[in-house]
Structures are given as structure tokens and as C-alpha cells.
Scaffold this active site. Structure first.
Site, PDB file in Angstrom:
ATOM      1  N   HIS A  10      -5.135  -4.652  -3.859  1.00 50.33           N
ATOM      2  CA  HIS A  10      -4.341  -3.953  -2.625  1.00 50.33           C
ATOM      3  C   HIS A  10      -3.836  -4.239  -2.005  1.00 50.33           C
ATOM      4  CE1 HIS A  10      -1.152  -0.730  -1.166  1.00 50.33           C
ATOM      5  NE2 HIS A  10      -0.988  -1.049  -1.763  1.00 50.33           N
ATOM      6  N   HIS A  52       1.408  -4.024   7.164  1.00 49.63           N
ATOM      7  CA  HIS A  52       2.823  -3.374   6.204  1.00 49.63           C
ATOM      8  C   HIS A  52       3.225  -2.623   6.980  1.00 49.63           C
ATOM      9  CE1 HIS A  52       3.341   1.209   4.047  1.00 49.63           C
ATOM     10  NE2 HIS A  52       3.402   0.013   2.929  1.00 49.63           N
TER      11      HIS A  52
HETATM   12  O1  G3P Z   1       3.557  -3.442  -4.121  1.00 50.25           O
HETATM   13  C1  G3P Z   1       2.349  -2.260  -4.735  1.00 50.25           C
HETATM   14  C2  G3P Z   1       2.681  -1.539  -3.189  1.00 50.25           C
HETATM   15  O2  G3P Z   1       1.764  -2.023  -2.815  1.00 50.25           O
HETATM   16  C3  G3P Z   1       3.512  -0.813  -2.972  1.00 50.25           C
HETATM   17  O3  G3P Z   1       4.057   0.111  -1.445  1.00 50.25           O
HETATM   18  O4  G3P Z   1       4.111   0.986   0.322  1.00 50.25           O
HETATM   19  O5  G3P Z   1       1.295   0.066  -0.522  1.00 50.25           O
HETATM   20  O6  G3P Z   1       3.534  -1.172   0.222  1.00 50.25           O
HETATM   21  P1  G3P Z   1       3.412   0.405  -0.119  1.00 50.25           P
HETATM   22 MG    MG Z   2       2.968  -3.499  -0.417  1.00 49.16          MG
END
Ligand code: G3P
Ligand code: MG
Length: 231
Positions: A10, A52
């Protein structure tokens, strides 16, 4: 058919390195990840970058909106999408590209992202997966370059998920591991979709989600979850 790995890092490997940076992608690779997830949005001059939040403040200390910053004035730690793709090519990393548009730029962000992929995605890498919380972004990606596979990204799935997935010709459903229910997982798998869950850092939870039908776990700690799922 798109091949997803069991585990995706992630924002790189954000438990170990600053999120969505080249350093984080290298760290994910060092810790065994074969894919990473990144968030893509646009600068003021329309360049796709990997970040992000709408604001650069939390991750870089610079109190400015990404959408109001030209690429030339971007903090050095924020990679352009192009730099990220070059890094993936070098490391052999696959990628789940989350299209994370600033408000009002849902379609534009998707169109720029897929045009960039079409131009630069290395032929030696597995085909990427696009995802977005914004159905308008997925629809624009589908219309512009349908061959890049798409996943509906939904925190909590409601009964309209099939309709939404069909509308953007998705092959996958990416959803919160905290909110996914067993019956919903069965429904998704029976309908033939790839199922990914985020953001899962607890090995026991990862094992339960895989037992429920999750194909791919998105995690800040790819090494930990890879080890848990290997057992
Ligand atoms: O794509 C999975 C996850 O990244 C979605 O939420 O807010 O961490 O981008 P976020
Ligand atoms: Mg994400």
C-alpha cells in the site's frame, strides 16, 4: 485475464518508508512485494503525480494544494507518475493505480493517467490495474483506453455494486477489509470478479479475508502479510 498477486504494498510499503515515494516502492520490493498500490492526481499544469492527499502538507510539510502547484514547484519527494513508472520498470513491480482526482478533475485525471500508461507502461511488466472511488474516473478510463483493467473501489459495498461494476466494465472489486462481509465476498466471487481488500496489516485478519475469497490483500507491511499467507 488480469493476474493479481496475493499481496500488494500500500502506497509502496508505507509502514517502513514515506508513502507514495520512490523509496517506498524500493522498500516494498526489498520486502518481497511484486506489486504496489499508488494514488495518482494532477498538478496545476496537468501533470500526473503520486500523492494521496489534496494537500501536500501532511506528507511533505509544504502547505499547498497539489492542484494549485505546478510540477516544477513540487517537493522533491513527490514522484511524477512518469518517475514512478520508470522505477517500477527498473524493479519489475506491477501496480494498482488508484486514480485519486481532486474535485472536478475526475475525468481529466483518468484520461491523463491512462494516456501516460499507454505511452510509458513497460512491456515487461504485468498489466496494471486501475481503481478509483470515483465511478466517473473509471468510466472515463474505460472510454479512453478500455484495455487497462479496472476495479471498482468502494469502502462499504451496497447492493448496487454489480450495477456500478458493470457500468465501468470492471474486472475487480477493491474494498475495505474491515467492512467486507462473508456473504458479500461470496456474491462477488460467484459473479466472477477479482476481489481485493485494503488496508490489512494484521496477519490473522489477512488469513480470514483470504478464506472468505479475497484474491489480493493490500497492506502497508507486504513482508508480514506475505509471510502470513505463505504459512
Ligand atoms: O486502493 C486502496 C486504498 O489505497 C484506498 O484508500 O485512502 O488509502 O487511498 P486510500
Ligand atoms: Mg490508495
Amino acid at each position: 485475464m488480469l493476474q493479481l498477486p496475493k499481496v500488494i504494498g500500500h502506497r509502496g510499503a508505507m509502514a517502513y518508508a514515506p508513502e507514495n515515494t520512490l523509496e517506498s516502492f524500493r522498500e516494498a520490493h526489498r520486502r518481497g512485494a511484486t506489486w504496489v498500490e499508488i494514488d495518482v492526481k494532477l498538478t496545476s499544469d496537468g501533470v500526473p503525480i503520486v500523492v494521496h492527499d489534496d494537500s501536500l502538507k501532511r506528507t511533505t510539510g509544504v502547505d499547498r494544494l497539489a492542484a494549485e502547484t505546478p510540477v516544477a514547484e513540487l517537493p522533491a519527494s513527490v514522484p511524477t507518475f512518469e518517475q514512478a513508472i520508470a522505477c517500477f520498470g527498473e524493479l519489475g513491480l506491477g501496480c494498482n493505480i488508484e486514480i485519486k482526482p481532486c474535485k472536478g478533475r475526475e475525468e481529466e485525471t483518468a484520461r491523463v493517467a491512462v494516456a501516460t500508461l499507454r505511452r510509458l507502461w513497460p512491456a515487461n511488466l504485468p498489466a496494471p490495474l486501475l481503481s478509483s472511488f470515483k465511478d466517473a474516473s473509471l468510466a472515463a478510463a474505460c472510454a479512453a483506453v478500455p484495455e487497462f483493467a479496472r476495479a471498482l473501489l468502494v469502502d462499504e459495498l451496497k447492493d448496487d455494486w454489480r450495477e456500478r461494476a458493470r457500468a465501468v466494465e470492471a474486472v475487480g472489486i477493491n474494498t475495505s477489509g474491515k467492512r467486507l462481509t462473508a456473504p458479500r465476498a461470496v456474491e462477488i466471487k460467484q459473479a466472477g470478479y477479482l476481489l481485493s481488500t485494503y488496508t490489512v496489516n494484521d496477519p490473522d485478519v489477512a488469513r480470514v479475508l483470504v478464506a472468505m475469497g479475497t484474491d489480493c490483500v493490500i497492506t502497508d507491511m507486504p513482508d508480514v502479510i506475505l509471510a502470513a499467507l505463505a504459512r
